[in-house]
Design an enzyme around this catalytic site. Sequence first.
Site, short mmCIF file in Angstrom:
data_model
loop_
_atom_site.label_atom_id
_atom_site.label_comp_id
_atom_site.label_asym_id
_atom_site.label_seq_id
_atom_site.Cartn_x
_atom_site.Cartn_y
_atom_site.Cartn_z
N GLY A 16 0.84 -1.19 0.00
CA GLY A 16 0.00 0.00 0.00
C GLY A 16 0.87 1.24 0.00
O GLY A 16 2.02 1.19 0.45
N HIS B 96 -4.16 1.35 7.83
CA HIS B 96 -2.80 1.90 7.84
C HIS B 96 -2.67 3.02 6.80
O HIS B 96 -2.15 4.10 7.10
CB HIS B 96 -1.80 0.77 7.56
N HIS C 79 -2.40 7.58 7.00
CA HIS C 79 -1.47 8.53 6.36
C HIS C 79 -2.22 9.80 5.91
O HIS C 79 -1.63 10.88 5.89
CB HIS C 79 -0.80 7.89 5.14
#
Length: 189
Positions: free
Chosen positions: A45, A140, A144
């Site tokens: 990712g 996750h 960001h």
Amino acid sequence: MKLPVYLYGHPVLRKTAEPLEAGYPDLKQLVDDMFAAMYESEGVGLAAPQIGKSIRLVVIDADPVAESFPECAGRKFALINPEIEILDGDTVSRPEGCLSLPGISENVPRVEHIRLRWLDTDMQAHEEEISGYLARIVQHECDHLEGKVFIDHISAIRRQLIRRKLNDIVTGKVAVDYPVRYAPTARRR
Ligand code: NI
């Protein structure tokens, strides 16, 4: 064009990313370039702030971990303006890493079941219930977009134990085998 991955310590990783508007110039090319940067660095990712763009865009290809996590098989997508709804508050801890924090792996608690809403690169809306490791990757990457990184979820004691490693990233003392952009504070750029 090869996009470098911005490393921990760079201020763009701490900004809240802006929603991506329809008509964003060369969006599909940007998505292709982000997938290329992700494959180059062997990640599953990558979020736009990690390539220096503070916009709400994420790419994921979870297929490489499908042997351990079957829910990841064939799951490749770009998420624009993703929104997460937690469906079950129970958390599971598993080790995570991040292309912006090379050499660091820490157990992170995450919920296992989410409902994800997002736009694709044609700005079409999607909604899906996602579980397990795929839900972890999504959480996750979406972190960001809020200016968060996975070590924000670990204990103060664990953070103390990796302090030197973090400092080596911030100061540019860590060697990385994929294209990166060091923090402005690093001795090398
Ligand atoms: Ni990351």
